[in-house]
Design a protein around this motif. Structure first.
Motif, PDB file in Angstrom:
ATOM      1  N   GLY A   1       0.807  -1.215   0.000  1.00  0.00           N
ATOM      2  CA  GLY A   1       0.000   0.000   0.000  1.00  0.00           C
ATOM      3  C   GLY A   1       0.838   1.262   0.000  1.00  0.00           C
ATOM      4  N   VAL A   2       1.866   1.310   0.832  1.00  0.00           N
ATOM      5  CA  VAL A   2       2.699   2.512   0.918  1.00  0.00           C
ATOM      6  C   VAL A   2       3.514   2.691  -0.360  1.00  0.00           C
ATOM      7  N   THR A   3       3.993   1.581  -0.945  1.00  0.00           N
ATOM      8  CA  THR A   3       4.722   1.668  -2.214  1.00  0.00           C
ATOM      9  C   THR A   3       3.841   2.240  -3.307  1.00  0.00           C
ATOM     10  N   ALA A   4       2.588   1.816  -3.353  1.00  0.00           N
ATOM     11  CA  ALA A   4       1.660   2.353  -4.357  1.00  0.00           C
ATOM     12  C   ALA A   4       1.503   3.862  -4.196  1.00  0.00           C
ATOM     13  N   ILE A   5       1.344   4.325  -2.955  1.00  0.00           N
ATOM     14  CA  ILE A   5       1.205   5.770  -2.724  1.00  0.00           C
ATOM     15  C   ILE A   5       2.472   6.512  -3.140  1.00  0.00           C
ATOM     16  N   SER A   6       3.630   5.974  -2.800  1.00  0.00           N
ATOM     17  CA  SER A   6       4.887   6.625  -3.133  1.00  0.00           C
ATOM     18  C   SER A   6       5.093   6.694  -4.648  1.00  0.00           C
ATOM     19  N   LEU A   7       4.749   5.622  -5.356  1.00  0.00           N
ATOM     20  CA  LEU A   7       4.889   5.638  -6.813  1.00  0.00           C
ATOM     21  C   LEU A   7       3.911   6.626  -7.443  1.00  0.00           C
ATOM     22  N   GLY A   8       2.705   6.695  -6.886  1.00  0.00           N
ATOM     23  CA  GLY A   8       1.765   7.689  -7.384  1.00  0.00           C
ATOM     24  C   GLY A   8       2.281   9.101  -7.202  1.00  0.00           C
ATOM     25  N   LEU A   9       2.902   9.380  -6.049  1.00  0.00           N
ATOM     26  CA  LEU A   9       3.489  10.698  -5.816  1.00  0.00           C
ATOM     27  C   LEU A   9       4.658  10.964  -6.758  1.00  0.00           C
ATOM     28  N   ALA A  10       5.430   9.911  -7.063  1.00  0.00           N
ATOM     29  CA  ALA A  10       6.579  10.086  -7.958  1.00  0.00           C
ATOM     30  C   ALA A  10       6.142  10.530  -9.346  1.00  0.00           C
ATOM     31  N   PHE A  11       4.974  10.079  -9.801  1.00  0.00           N
ATOM     32  CA  PHE A  11       4.482  10.496 -11.114  1.00  0.00           C
ATOM     33  C   PHE A  11       3.693  11.798 -11.052  1.00  0.00           C
ATOM     34  N   ALA A  12       3.214  12.180  -9.856  1.00  0.00           N
ATOM     35  CA  ALA A  12       2.381  13.376  -9.741  1.00  0.00           C
ATOM     36  C   ALA A  12       3.181  14.624  -9.385  1.00  0.00           C
ATOM     37  N   LEU A  13       4.218  14.483  -8.556  1.00  0.00           N
ATOM     38  CA  LEU A  13       4.978  15.640  -8.100  1.00  0.00           C
ATOM     39  C   LEU A  13       5.976  16.093  -9.166  1.00  0.00           C
ATOM     40  N   PRO A  14       6.345  17.367  -9.169  1.00  0.00           N
ATOM     41  CA  PRO A  14       7.226  17.866 -10.239  1.00  0.00           C
ATOM     42  C   PRO A  14       8.672  17.429 -10.137  1.00  0.00           C
ATOM     43  N   GLY A  15       9.177  17.134  -8.936  1.00  0.00           N
ATOM     44  CA  GLY A  15      10.591  16.782  -8.812  1.00  0.00           C
ATOM     45  C   GLY A  15      10.890  16.061  -7.519  1.00  0.00           C
ATOM     46  N   HIS A  16      12.157  15.608  -7.381  1.00  0.00           N
ATOM     47  CA  HIS A  16      12.508  14.800  -6.211  1.00  0.00           C
ATOM     48  C   HIS A  16      12.557  15.627  -4.931  1.00  0.00           C
ATOM     49  N   ILE A  17      12.760  16.934  -5.047  1.00  0.00           N
ATOM     50  CA  ILE A  17      12.770  17.781  -3.853  1.00  0.00           C
ATOM     51  C   ILE A  17      11.407  17.729  -3.168  1.00  0.00           C
ATOM     52  N   GLU A  18      10.354  17.828  -3.957  1.00  0.00           N
ATOM     53  CA  GLU A  18       9.002  17.776  -3.397  1.00  0.00           C
ATOM     54  C   GLU A  18       8.704  16.409  -2.800  1.00  0.00           C
ATOM     55  N   LEU A  19       9.170  15.345  -3.444  1.00  0.00           N
ATOM     56  CA  LEU A  19       8.927  14.002  -2.915  1.00  0.00           C
ATOM     57  C   LEU A  19       9.681  13.794  -1.601  1.00  0.00           C
ATOM     58  N   ILE A  20      10.916  14.234  -1.538  1.00  0.00           N
ATOM     59  CA  ILE A  20      11.683  14.119  -0.289  1.00  0.00           C
ATOM     60  C   ILE A  20      11.020  14.929   0.821  1.00  0.00           C
ATOM     61  N   ALA A  21      10.478  16.093   0.483  1.00  0.00           N
ATOM     62  CA  ALA A  21       9.785  16.902   1.479  1.00  0.00           C
ATOM     63  C   ALA A  21       8.573  16.162   2.039  1.00  0.00           C
ATOM     64  N   VAL A  22       7.821  15.500   1.159  1.00  0.00           N
ATOM     65  CA  VAL A  22       6.669  14.717   1.612  1.00  0.00           C
ATOM     66  C   VAL A  22       7.117  13.582   2.526  1.00  0.00           C
ATOM     67  N   ILE A  23       8.223  12.939   2.175  1.00  0.00           N
ATOM     68  CA  ILE A  23       8.740  11.842   2.998  1.00  0.00           C
ATOM     69  C   ILE A  23       9.141  12.338   4.379  1.00  0.00           C
ATOM     70  N   PHE A  24       9.851  13.466   4.432  1.00  0.00           N
ATOM     71  CA  PHE A  24      10.281  14.010   5.717  1.00  0.00           C
ATOM     72  C   PHE A  24       9.102  14.431   6.583  1.00  0.00           C
ATOM     73  N   VAL A  25       8.111  15.042   5.955  1.00  0.00           N
ATOM     74  CA  VAL A  25       6.951  15.511   6.709  1.00  0.00           C
ATOM     75  C   VAL A  25       6.105  14.346   7.210  1.00  0.00           C
ATOM     76  N   THR A  26       6.109  13.234   6.490  1.00  0.00           N
ATOM     77  CA  THR A  26       5.232  12.109   6.811  1.00  0.00           C
ATOM     78  C   THR A  26       5.849  11.141   7.805  1.00  0.00           C
ATOM     79  N   ASN A  27       7.146  10.936   7.729  1.00  0.00           N
ATOM     80  CA  ASN A  27       7.804   9.864   8.480  1.00  0.00           C
ATOM     81  C   ASN A  27       7.543   9.917   9.978  1.00  0.00           C
ATOM     82  N   LEU A  28       8.091  10.915  10.648  1.00  0.00           N
ATOM     83  CA  LEU A  28       8.038  10.972  12.115  1.00  0.00           C
ATOM     84  C   LEU A  28       6.631  11.172  12.672  1.00  0.00           C
ATOM     85  N   PRO A  29       5.786  12.023  12.066  1.00  0.00           N
ATOM     86  CA  PRO A  29       4.428  12.126  12.610  1.00  0.00           C
ATOM     87  C   PRO A  29       3.671  10.810  12.611  1.00  0.00           C
ATOM     88  N   LEU A  30       3.801  10.021  11.557  1.00  0.00           N
ATOM     89  CA  LEU A  30       3.120   8.732  11.534  1.00  0.00           C
ATOM     90  C   LEU A  30       3.739   7.758  12.534  1.00  0.00           C
TER      91      LEU A  30
END
Length: 295
Positions: A181-210
């Protein structure tokens, strides 16, 4: 000289040379071949740069050892029926490691996008462009299962115990469903977000709160009421609690209660259904984005 009548000759149509040269395509076989080739490419990259896998194994083992030592003198009953915090923590470390690895699944695809390799794949005569997604999912889930196996062994070494064969299979199934499930969400974000900076930001914001909004580090009874509600909405908790039950109980069944949520008891089988539903919803939710991107 006798001539054989035309009617006695066994006339057979000659095979078309073009038909021999171009046999009917086997879609499923080509899809499997493409997926395996792309998966092998990812494993070759990992073999050339094994530091990511080594770090992904060393870090959770350090968590297990250091947090287990930090809370070894915690008051009795704080972490349920066990006095071994390493035994309590093992489930949380297994699940969070799988979650963190799966959340990074979109980074290789994102880098392929930015370096132009993905465009080459999209113009290649592939049987299905979804083989790109399948390969990434197989690679990440295999890596998550490997990391989970190492953590289970490390937890057994420090005295947390080891579930039986059926319990180990249940742990593998739970890790698989969560990572899918999490891989599917991450791959969807990889195709939706404009670049890796935005994806890394999502990862950082999501990791510790969850992580902190789950039962990885503390039981529900230790949390304030509002955080209990949040933790029982977190899919990580539905992966952690069944694995924790396997560590704390020698016998289990699907009807065993693994978590007491504010709205009722959650059984082992119910937690598996939640994880299965989470994976299905994640896979279905990324379908429109994948079809638009891979078209």
């Amino acid at each position: 000289m006798s001539v054989t009548p035309k009617s006695d000759i066994n006339w057979q149509p000659l095979a078309s040379p073009q038909a021999d040269a171009n046999p009917a395509p086997n879609f499923f076989g080509e899809l499997v071949q493409e997926t395996l080739a792309l998966t092998r490419r990812l494993f070759i990259q990992l073999q050339r740069r094994p530091s990511t896998l080594v770090a992904g194994i060393i870090q959770p083992v350090m968590w297990l050892v250091l947090f287990g030592a930090l809370f070894q003198n915690a008051p009795k009953g704080l972490f349920g029926s066990t006095t071994n915090y390493g035994q309590f923590l093992a489930a949380g470390v297994i699940v969070f490691t799988a979650f963190a690895g799966a959340l990074n699944a979109g980074l290789p695809v994102m880098f392929d996008r930015e370096f132009g390799f993905l465009n080459r794949l999209l113009v290649a005569p592939l049987a299905s462009r979804f083989s790109i997604v399948f390969a990434s999912a197989i690679f990440i889930i295999s890596q998550s299962l490997l990391q989970a196996g190492v953590i289970v062994a490390a937890a057994a070494f420090i005295g947390a115990g080891l579930p039986d064969a059926t319990g180990l299979f249940a742990i593998a199934l739970i890790v698989f469903l969560l990572a899918l499930g999490v891989t599917a969400i991450s791959l969807g974000l990889a195709f939706a977000l404009p670049g890796h900076i935005e994806l890394i930001a999502v990862i950082f914001v999501t990791n510790l709160p969850l992580l902190f909004a789950s039962t990885a580090l503390a039981p529900l009874s230790f949390m304030p009421q509002w955080l209990q509600v949040v933790a029982t909405l977190n899919p990580l908790s539905y992966a952690i609690e069944p694995i924790r039950y396997l560590y704390l109980h020698s016998s289990w069944e699907l009807s065993s209660v693994v978590m007491q949520a504010p709205w009722g008891d959650v059984t082992f089988g119910g937690a598996l259904l939640v994880l299965f539903g989470f994976a299905v919803v994640a896979l279905l939710s990324i379908q429109p984005q994948l079809r638009r991107t891979l078209a």
